[in-house]
Enzyme design. Sequence first.
Site, PDB file in Angstrom:
ATOM      1  N   VAL A 163     -11.130  -0.047   3.325  1.00 27.28           N
ATOM      2  CA  VAL A 163     -10.863  -0.527   1.970  1.00 27.28           C
ATOM      3  C   VAL A 163     -10.715   0.696   1.064  1.00 27.28           C
ATOM      4  O   VAL A 163     -11.131   1.801   1.437  1.00 27.28           O
ATOM      5  CB  VAL A 163     -12.023  -1.441   1.504  1.00 27.28           C
ATOM      6  N   LEU A 209      -5.370  -5.001   2.698  1.00 29.84           N
ATOM      7  CA  LEU A 209      -5.567  -3.556   2.608  1.00 29.84           C
ATOM      8  C   LEU A 209      -5.856  -3.120   1.181  1.00 29.84           C
ATOM      9  O   LEU A 209      -5.620  -3.852   0.232  1.00 29.84           O
ATOM     10  CB  LEU A 209      -4.349  -2.793   3.136  1.00 29.84           C
ATOM     11  N   CYS A 210      -6.367  -1.907   1.089  1.00 29.13           N
ATOM     12  CA  CYS A 210      -6.636  -1.212  -0.173  1.00 29.13           C
ATOM     13  C   CYS A 210      -7.614  -2.020  -1.026  1.00 29.13           C
ATOM     14  O   CYS A 210      -8.748  -2.214  -0.638  1.00 29.13           O
ATOM     15  CB  CYS A 210      -5.324  -0.925  -0.900  1.00 29.13           C
ATOM     16  N   HIS A 211      -7.213  -2.535  -2.202  1.00 26.70           N
ATOM     17  CA  HIS A 211      -8.091  -3.379  -3.002  1.00 26.70           C
ATOM     18  C   HIS A 211      -8.024  -4.840  -2.573  1.00 26.70           C
ATOM     19  O   HIS A 211      -8.842  -5.650  -3.010  1.00 26.70           O
ATOM     20  CB  HIS A 211      -7.730  -3.258  -4.484  1.00 26.70           C
ATOM     21  N   GLY A 268      -6.661  -2.115   5.974  1.00 26.94           N
ATOM     22  CA  GLY A 268      -6.182  -0.750   5.796  1.00 26.94           C
ATOM     23  C   GLY A 268      -6.797  -0.143   4.556  1.00 26.94           C
ATOM     24  O   GLY A 268      -7.201  -0.853   3.632  1.00 26.94           O
TER      25      GLY A 268
END
Length: 295
Positions: free
Chosen positions: A218, A189-191, A271
Site C-alpha cells: 500500500v 493498489l496505492c491508496h 501494489g
Amino acid sequence: MSETGTELSKAPVPDPAEYNAFFPSAYSLAKYTAPTSDFGGADYPNPYTGGRWKILLIATEERYLLTKNGTFFSTGNHPLELLLPLLHFAAAGFEVDVATLSGNPAKFELWALPNEDEAVKAGFEKFLPKFRQPLKLSDVVENNLGPDSDYIALFVPGGHGVINGIPESELVGKTLDWALTNDKHIVTLCHGPVFLSSLLAVGARRDDYPLRGYQITVFPDALDEGANVEIGYLPGRLVRLVAKELEELGLVVLNTGITGQVHQDRKLLTGDSPLASNNLGKLAVPLLLEAAQES
C-alpha cells in the site's frame, strides 16, 4: 530541477474552480510524473474468449479531499493506476464495467497522464465513455451481484480521491463482501486498499474482521505525512492514513517505500504505488485467465 534557470516551485498550485483547493506543485510533478509509462508485457496469446466474465471497477467520483489544515487537495483516480491494469485486462479479453457510488463521472488526476505515451492515451480515449457515464453502484449491487454474477474480479484503483467516501460506503462494503463470499479476485493498489475497510460499513466487527492477517502492499503513510507535504504534492496532511487504518484492522503492510512492489495473498492482489500499476496488471491477468478457464 530547474526551469529557465530557476528552481521549480514547491508551492501547491491553486485550483481556480474551488475555494482553498490546490493541485500539486510544479516541483512535485517533476518528481512524480513522466511523459511515458512502463506499460508493457500485455501479450496474452490465449486470451479469454468466452464472452461472460467481466471485471468490476469501482472508481472515485470525488475531486476534493479535505486535509487537516482546511485546504482541499484536487485529486481523483490516478490515471496510471487505473489504466495500466485496465489495459492488461482488455488485452487478455476481459470486458470491464466502471461504476461510481452515484453514477456520476469518474474524476482523474490528469497531471499524471503521460502525454507522450500513445498506448495509455489511446486507452484513456477508448474507455472515456465508461468513465463519463459509469454504472451506479447501487444498481450493480441490486442487479449484478450474487453467486451467479458475471464478474470474475473486483478492481479498485488508487489516487487520493478513493479516500473520500468509498471506505464509508455500505454499497462498497456489500460489493467487497460479495467478492469475499464468492471467492473472487480483488485487485487494488496505492491508496486503493483503503476500500478494504468498507466492510465495517456493513456490520463487520474489528475483532472479527475477515481480512485480518492478510499481507498487502500500500502507499506508505510516511510519504503522505512527510515528503508529499514538504514538496507540495499535497497542500496539507491527510485526515486519515491508509496504511495505519488497515494495520489497525489487522492487515499486514509489507512495504515501507515505493518500488513498484506487488503482492498476492490468496485472492487479494495489491501494489504499493503508481510504480506498481503495470506489475499489478501482469500479476492479475494470468490468475484471472486461470479462474475463467476453471469456471
